[in-house]
Design a protein around this motif. Structure first.
Motif, mmCIF file in Angstrom:
data_model
loop_
_atom_site.group_PDB
_atom_site.id
_atom_site.type_symbol
_atom_site.label_atom_id
_atom_site.label_comp_id
_atom_site.label_asym_id
_atom_site.label_seq_id
_atom_site.Cartn_x
_atom_site.Cartn_y
_atom_site.Cartn_z
ATOM 1 N N UNK A 190 0.840 -1.199 0.000
ATOM 2 C CA UNK A 190 0.000 0.000 0.000
ATOM 3 C C UNK A 190 0.879 1.255 0.000
ATOM 4 N N UNK A 191 1.965 1.216 0.772
ATOM 5 C CA UNK A 191 2.898 2.349 0.797
ATOM 6 C C UNK A 191 3.499 2.572 -0.593
ATOM 7 N N UNK A 192 3.903 1.506 -1.246
ATOM 8 C CA UNK A 192 4.497 1.606 -2.585
ATOM 9 C C UNK A 192 3.499 2.163 -3.594
ATOM 10 N N UNK A 193 2.250 1.720 -3.508
ATOM 11 C CA UNK A 193 1.222 2.267 -4.396
ATOM 12 C C UNK A 193 1.077 3.765 -4.140
ATOM 13 N N UNK A 194 1.127 4.170 -2.877
ATOM 14 C CA UNK A 194 1.077 5.595 -2.545
ATOM 15 C C UNK A 194 2.220 6.364 -3.192
ATOM 16 N N UNK A 195 3.419 5.794 -3.151
ATOM 17 C CA UNK A 195 4.568 6.441 -3.805
ATOM 18 C C UNK A 195 4.337 6.596 -5.301
ATOM 19 N N UNK A 196 3.817 5.554 -5.930
ATOM 20 C CA UNK A 196 3.564 5.608 -7.374
ATOM 21 C C UNK A 196 2.487 6.638 -7.713
ATOM 22 N N UNK A 197 1.452 6.706 -6.888
ATOM 23 C CA UNK A 197 0.391 7.693 -7.116
ATOM 24 C C UNK A 197 0.941 9.112 -6.950
ATOM 25 N N UNK A 198 1.812 9.297 -5.971
ATOM 26 C CA UNK A 198 2.439 10.601 -5.751
ATOM 27 C C UNK A 198 3.289 10.991 -6.957
ATOM 28 N N UNK A 199 4.039 10.047 -7.460
ATOM 29 C CA UNK A 199 4.877 10.293 -8.637
ATOM 30 C C UNK A 199 4.021 10.696 -9.840
ATOM 31 N N UNK A 200 2.842 10.072 -9.967
ATOM 32 C CA UNK A 200 1.932 10.377 -11.079
ATOM 33 C C UNK A 200 1.027 11.574 -10.793
ATOM 34 N N UNK A 201 1.273 12.239 -9.663
ATOM 35 C CA UNK A 201 0.497 13.415 -9.235
ATOM 36 C C UNK A 201 -0.981 13.097 -9.034
ATOM 37 N N UNK A 202 -1.245 11.868 -8.634
ATOM 38 C CA UNK A 202 -2.592 11.444 -8.246
ATOM 39 C C UNK A 202 -2.687 11.618 -6.729
ATOM 40 N N UNK A 203 -2.782 12.901 -6.313
ATOM 41 C CA UNK A 203 -2.638 13.232 -4.897
ATOM 42 C C UNK A 203 -3.722 12.635 -4.008
ATOM 43 N N UNK A 204 -4.947 12.592 -4.482
ATOM 44 C CA UNK A 204 -6.029 12.028 -3.660
ATOM 45 C C UNK A 204 -5.797 10.541 -3.404
ATOM 46 N N UNK A 205 -5.390 9.820 -4.438
ATOM 47 C CA UNK A 205 -5.119 8.387 -4.269
ATOM 48 C C UNK A 205 -3.894 8.153 -3.398
ATOM 49 N N UNK A 206 -2.871 8.988 -3.582
ATOM 50 C CA UNK A 206 -1.673 8.875 -2.740
ATOM 51 C C UNK A 206 -2.031 9.110 -1.281
ATOM 52 N N UNK A 207 -2.856 10.137 -1.036
ATOM 53 C CA UNK A 207 -3.262 10.430 0.340
ATOM 54 C C UNK A 207 -4.030 9.256 0.935
ATOM 55 N N UNK A 208 -4.917 8.652 0.152
ATOM 56 C CA UNK A 208 -5.655 7.474 0.643
ATOM 57 C C UNK A 208 -4.699 6.368 1.066
ATOM 58 N N UNK A 209 -3.721 6.088 0.227
ATOM 59 C CA UNK A 209 -2.755 5.019 0.534
ATOM 60 C C UNK A 209 -1.952 5.341 1.783
ATOM 61 N N UNK A 210 -1.391 6.559 1.830
ATOM 62 C CA UNK A 210 -0.565 6.924 2.979
ATOM 63 C C UNK A 210 -1.401 7.028 4.254
ATOM 64 N N UNK A 211 -2.670 7.400 4.130
ATOM 65 C CA UNK A 211 -3.549 7.456 5.306
ATOM 66 C C UNK A 211 -3.778 6.058 5.874
ATOM 67 N N UNK A 212 -3.956 5.089 4.997
ATOM 68 C CA UNK A 212 -4.130 3.700 5.449
ATOM 69 C C UNK A 212 -2.887 3.244 6.208
ATOM 70 N N UNK A 213 -1.727 3.500 5.621
ATOM 71 C CA UNK A 213 -0.473 3.085 6.269
ATOM 72 C C UNK A 213 -0.312 3.806 7.604
#
Length: 69
Positions: free
Chosen positions: A23-46
């Motif tokens: 989940x953390x890695x998916x958050x990193x990938x979403x952040x890299x792709x500037x998908x901030x809402x999805x990145x926040x969801x992933x990092x919030x779960x972690x």
């Protein structure tokens, strides 16, 4: 029975740490792709699971990015 319970707990801990890592890695990938809402969801779960203090800054930065979007 006691040994089975202990093995099950160990397997759950091992599996959950792998899942958190994914989940953390998916958050990193979403952040890299500037998908901030999805990145926040992933990092919030972690963060909810680990209470890792470093993630507080990441989540605050993502909030700023989402406000500016």
């Amino acid at each position: 029975l006691h040994l089975c319970d202990r093995r099950q707990r160990q397997m759950c801990i091992r599996d959950s740490s792998k899942t958190i890592g994914i989940v953390y890695r998916v958050g990193e990938l979403m952040l890299k792709d500037k998908e901030y809402a999805l990145a926040k969801d992933c990092f919030s779960i972690v963060y909810d699971i680990t209470n890792e203090q470093q993630l507080e800054g990441v989540l605050a930065e993502l909030d700023r990015c989402l406000e500016n979007a």
